[in-house]
Design an enzyme around this catalytic site. Structure first.
Site, PDB file in Angstrom:
ATOM      1  N   GLN A 481       0.813  -1.218   0.000  1.00 31.71           N
ATOM      2  CA  GLN A 481       0.000   0.000   0.000  1.00 31.71           C
ATOM      3  C   GLN A 481       0.844   1.264   0.000  1.00 31.71           C
ATOM      4  OE1 GLN A 481       1.157  -1.397   2.681  1.00 31.71           O
ATOM      5  NE2 GLN A 481       0.113  -0.824   4.559  1.00 31.71           N
ATOM      6  N   GLY A 482       2.096   1.149   0.428  1.00 33.86           N
ATOM      7  CA  GLY A 482       2.981   2.303   0.388  1.00 33.86           C
ATOM      8  C   GLY A 482       3.150   3.018   1.705  1.00 33.86           C
ATOM      9  N   ARG A 522      -6.267   2.113   8.155  1.00 32.87           N
ATOM     10  CA  ARG A 522      -6.004   2.946   9.313  1.00 32.87           C
ATOM     11  C   ARG A 522      -4.661   3.664   9.281  1.00 32.87           C
ATOM     12  NH1 ARG A 522      -6.331   0.309  14.293  1.00 32.87           N
ATOM     13  NH2 ARG A 522      -4.521   1.196  15.298  1.00 32.87           N
ATOM     14  N   ALA A 709      -6.194  14.200   6.229  1.00 32.45           N
ATOM     15  CA  ALA A 709      -6.289  12.944   5.488  1.00 32.45           C
ATOM     16  C   ALA A 709      -7.283  11.979   6.127  1.00 32.45           C
ATOM     17  CB  ALA A 709      -4.913  12.280   5.407  1.00 32.45           C
ATOM     18  N   LYS A 710      -7.851  11.124   5.248  1.00 34.14           N
ATOM     19  CA  LYS A 710      -8.635   9.964   5.683  1.00 34.14           C
ATOM     20  C   LYS A 710      -8.023   8.724   5.046  1.00 34.14           C
ATOM     21  CE  LYS A 710     -12.242  12.024   3.928  1.00 34.14           C
ATOM     22  NZ  LYS A 710     -13.605  12.324   3.437  1.00 34.14           N
ATOM     23  N   GLY A 711      -8.532   7.573   5.409  1.00 31.36           N
ATOM     24  CA  GLY A 711      -7.996   6.325   4.878  1.00 31.36           C
ATOM     25  C   GLY A 711      -8.414   6.093   3.441  1.00 31.36           C
ATOM     26  N   GLU A 714     -10.168   0.839   0.363  1.00 38.25           N
ATOM     27  CA  GLU A 714     -11.345  -0.035   0.298  1.00 38.25           C
ATOM     28  C   GLU A 714     -12.528   0.639  -0.386  1.00 38.25           C
ATOM     29  OE1 GLU A 714     -12.385  -1.575   4.166  1.00 38.25           O
ATOM     30  OE2 GLU A 714     -10.331  -2.156   4.625  1.00 38.25           O
TER      31      GLU A 714
END
Lengths: 761, 158
Positions: A481-482, A522, A709-711, A714
């Site tokens: 995911q980085g 998260r 920021a948010k996640g 998904e």
């Protein structure tokens, strides 16, 4: 903060990129140690059977075989694992509960000898009635897959899980509000939909593997685990060791997508090492990995009631999930499915009932989306069918009912930190929604909102070294995911240092600070916040040290742009402050950042992971093949710390969604898995890439995470299934009732006189 | 256990020795030579992560035998860079974010190297056709196609 070195908001290259294109990157499977043995599991050929005996003599006679273990050899250990309910045996105990379940472990000098030994183990079974699906498991006289009670792994579930089971229901949930029955009685229109979501195999390309040693030093495991700390907890219970004597390391993971959450093959490797006194590696191939975990299938029936204008007045959901042989994480997946099925809409009256049912199939657990794709398919298809019945444009119907930014989706939870109507407009514009579809083409859209299961427990350490470079210590796992890049960007920005001098060290329970999980998108938010706090703690310590060095009051010292500013003496680089304070040309400063459920993270979820997507498809009427002409996704992430990584997450997630929508399904026949390999289980290939792709990012700074920021990761998967189902329905004039929409299934829907699997509209 | 003598050249280095007759090429490369950039996953020639070049021809190392490498020249992902200098394809994979978890990356790089060797100016359709035997679960493939195109364009510019 400073403008000198903007490390955030830019598509900086991956810090692990070079190692990954040169072959130098080390994954768990690449780890070997001297004197290492290989373990191979003997897997049950029966879906449900009593184990009468296990003959190991022939296996032990195979040259190179060192030991053959069964559950009877584990009498001195706690022989099970499970973070919610410890019901999952390391190897089957007395009976086997699904085809492919480990019943013995052969440990040998070479992998070949281990496989030869496994082939030579003779297991004698007496078949029990196979509860192949939910219907048979729910029969009144069905035998119990789990007749006994198990220790509860997570105290939060003590009440949720009954001690003495009377049926095969693993878990039940219900939620709701208002008066659903009255709302339906008074409705201007009602629409009912039943949708079936398939069993899925995540196929992370590095199959599960673990290398374990058990010595006087304790338990040491290198593994493919997303959540090494949770694996540590299971291993500590198995061996009766304190947490401090169990070390679990997760190097780079070859994919995860949730499927490497929680304990998998680590106990097998560890008991092999315990029994032989030598390190043991258990490395599965993809065919064995299929028998390790899967995603829940679901059958969901939803009724919705509307007023004359199309406003939702009530929704009523019934969810039944096939959760397989053991609890694993199915309990939470069901709970999340219940929270996510009804969508980000204003619903004055709601009732959701959900049941997860044990069956004799591979145990299900986490997979990207986590209950949302299952629930969203039913909920969004239902809205599309309602739009058709009410004569309202499907996007207008959604916008009429969407929760506004700040509004309530679930009472008592965080308000919606996203603007889904604007996201939907972006999708509509990209797909040219107002342009009519031609024959055999169709367009569908969908939205979703997931209460991210990201419970705020994160810790981080930031170590400023005596040359001014920085180590960021985190228990969070890099699985593609980085995070290793994004977390470095956050720390570089906060400390005002060149990102080339920041190194992120991750996922070693022996040296990394605690991280609850790497899941539920998260990491950027919670680990990012922990790292920001650790950076500020380090800066504050540096300020105190600089004040002491200069003999001034600490309150007078400030930090900015990578320097410590001391009135009268000027600006000091971090390394000089450290070396002067310690006085021996060395030393370092450690900042600590702790995140818990408090302050801005008091309200759960820490963020809503929303999705807004659309697809335009065309159908080949001769074959039923669904071609995706255009895929449009919006990553509503608040702020993109690394936009290219966000786009990578979004397209990857949407592609996995297309896999479930069009191709993927584990097919069982009376408990026997018919397609346990990558030939027969069909994942998206390069030729399936949509003709046109629009990955858009919405940045409105509305997240609680670093810099707003948010996640991500998904949101663009969750509504894909419903969007594809609606697009196909519009192309062929018939609503499907299940995924995946394989060519055969679509062709059959188009030719109902010879077909099945659909309802004519 | 029967052993077979082989002489092979891997990434330019000569190897002479005996291998077990049942060893796959992947086992030989990973376990004997320690070149772990070549991965295995499906172990039935459908995922492509184990792709290597044998005399310039792509081969699935998960099912080819080590003994088949006798008198052959082998290139693995570790052999694509020129010292510290990445190949145009490797650089393009970085620039286009074509690697996420990276587990499939070696196979894609090896295959795309063979493609550009035989067809320096592939169309998007030709790239897709050539890479149909490689699976990626992370990226959605588009960044990989773009990276191959970028490498081809840069080769033109030289």
């Amino acid at each position: 903060m400073n403008s000198q070195s903007e490390s955030i908001g830019a598509s900086l290259p991956r810090s692990d990129g070079r190692s990954k294109v040169t072959g130098a990157a080390r994954y768990a499977v690449d780890h070997v140690v001297p004197d290492m043995l290989h373990g191979v599991a003997v897997r049950s050929t029966r879906a449900h059977a009593a184990i009468d005996g296990i003959g190991t003599d022939d296996a032990l006679a195979v040259p190179g075989v060192v030991a053959v273990l069964t559950s009877e050899d584990l009498a001195d250990l706690f022989p099970r694992y499970g973070h919610l309910v410890a019901d999952h045996p390391i190897m089957a105990i007395e009976k086997t509960n699904y085809m492919g379940e480990p019943v013995a472990l052969v440990v040998a000098e070479t992998i070949h000898a281990a496989h030869d030994g496994a082939d030579a183990v003779v297991v004698r079974y007496t078949d029990l009635p196979v509860l192949a699906d939910v219907a048979s498991a729910m029969e009144p006289d069905a035998p119990l897959i789990h007749p006994t009670a198990y220790p509860v792994g997570d105290a939060a579930f003590e009440e949720a899980i009954t001690d003495e089971r009377e049926d095969n229901v693993a878990h039940e949930v219900s939620l709701g509000w208002g008066d659903v029955e009255s709302a339906f009685a008074e409705a201007a229109a009602t629409v009912e939909t039943t949708a079936q979501y398939p069993k899925l195999y995540a196929y992370a390309m590095e199959p599960y593997n673990a290398l374990a040693s058990v010595t006087d030093d304790g338990v040491d495991v290198v593994t493919t685990a997303q959540h090494p700390f949770m694996v540590r907890d299971d291993l500590a219970r198995i061996f009766g060791e304190p947490l401090s004597r169990v070390r679990v390391r997760s190097p780079l993971l070859g994919g995860g997508y949730g499927s490497k959450s929680y304990t998998k093959v680590e106990p097998l490797a560890a008991v092999g090492a315990w029994a032989t006194g030598r390190p043991v590696k258990v490395a599965l191939n993809a065919e064995e990995a299929i028998f390790t975990t899967r995603a829940d299938s679901a059958v969901i029936t939803v009724r919705s009631a509307f007023d004359a204008e199309g406003r939702i007045t009530a929704r009523d959901f019934d969810i039944v999930m096939d959760t397989g042989a053991y609890t694993d994480n199915g309990t939470l997946v069901l709970a999340k499915c219940a929270n996510r099925c009804f969508g980000p809409y204003n619903i004055p009256n709601l009732r959701v009932r959900g049941r997860a049912v044990f069956t004799n199939t591979v145990s299900s657990s986490s997979y990207r989306g986590f209950g949302a794709p299952q629930g969203n398919l039913a909920g969004e298809m239902n809205l599309d069918q309602a739009a058709e019945k009410l004569g309202i444009d499907p996007i207008e119907l959604r916008k009429l009912n969407l929760v506004a930014p700040g509004g309530t989706i679930l009472p008592g939870k965080r308000g919606l930190d996203a603007d889904l109507a604007s996201d939907l407009d972006m999708v509509s514009e990209a797909l040219e929604w107002d342009t009519p579809d031609s024959e055999f083409t169709g367009t569908g859209v969908g939205v979703s909102a997931s209460d991210a299961g990201a419970y705020p427990v994160s810790t981080a350490q930031v170590r400023v070294l005596f040359d001014g470079s920085v180590l960021v210590m985190s228990g969070s796992t890099e699985m593609g995911q980085g995070s290793r890049t994004v977390l470095a960007q956050i720390a570089a920005q906060e400390l005002g240092v060149d990102i080339a001098r920041v190194k992120v060290v991750q996922s070693d329970t022996g040296s990394s600070p605690y991280e609850r999980t790497t899941g539920a998108s998260r990491t950027t938010v919670l680990v990012g916040l922990a790292i920001m706090r650790a950076c500020r703690d380090a800066l504050s310590k540096l300020e105190e040290m600089a004040a002491e060095n200069a003999g001034v009051a600490a309150a007078e010292v400030k930090s900015a742009e990578g320097m410590i500013l001391v009135p009268g003496t000027g600006s000091w680089p971090y390394d000089q402050v450290i070396r002067e304070w310690f006085g021996a040309g060395s030393g370092e400063v450690t900042g600590v950042g702790l995140v818990r459920r408090a302050g801005e993270l008091e309200l759960l979820p820490p963020f809503w992971e929303v999705g807004a997507v659309g697809v335009k498809v065309s159908i080949d009427p001769d074959t039923g093949y669904v071609n995706v002409n255009h895929l449009a996704t919006v990553g509503d992430v608040g702020f993109a710390i690394n936009p290219a990584l966000v786009e990578g997450q979004d397209l990857g997630a949407a592609t996995q969604g297309l896999g479930a929508a069009l191709f993927e399904e584990l097919i069982y026949d009376n408990g026997q898995l018919e397609n346990p390999n990558l030939v027969d289980y069909r994942v998206p290939k390069i030729g399936d890439v949509p003709d046109e792709i629009s990955t858009m990012i919405a940045e409105r700074g509305d997240g609680v995470g670093p810099h707003g920021a948010k996640g991500a990761g998904e949101g663009t998967l969750n509504p894909i299934g419903g969007a594809v189902a609606a697009a196909v329905a519009r192309a062929i004039g018939t609503w499907p009732d299940r995924l995946p929409l394989t060519p055969e299934r679509v062709w059959t829907l188009m030719n109902p006189e010879t077909g099945k699997n659909g309802t004519k509209n | 256990m029967a052993r077979v003598e082989i002489n092979t050249v891997v990434n330019g280095y000569a190897y002479s020795g005996s291998v077990q007759s049942r060893w796959t090429a992947a086992e030989f490369i990973r376990d004997e030579l320690g070149l772990t950039g070549t991965k295995t996953s499906c172990e039935m020639e459908v995922c492509g992560v184990c792709s290597i070049l044998v005399d310039g021809v792509p081969v699935s190392a998960c099912t080819a035998l080590a003994s088949d490498l006798d008198n052959k020249s082998v290139v693995t992902v570790e052999g694509l860079a020129d010292g510290d200098e990445l190949s145009a394809l490797q650089q393009a994979f970085l620039d286009r974010f074509a690697a996420q978890c990276g587990f499939c990356t070696s196979g894609f790089l090896v295959m795309a190297t063979a493609l550009l060797e035989s067809n320096p100016h592939p169309t998007s359709e030709e790239i897709t056709h050539y890479l149909e035997g490689n699976i990626c679960r992370c990226t959605g493939y588009r960044p990989i196609i773009e990276a191959v195109q970028l490498a081809a364009e840069r080769a033109d510019g030289e």
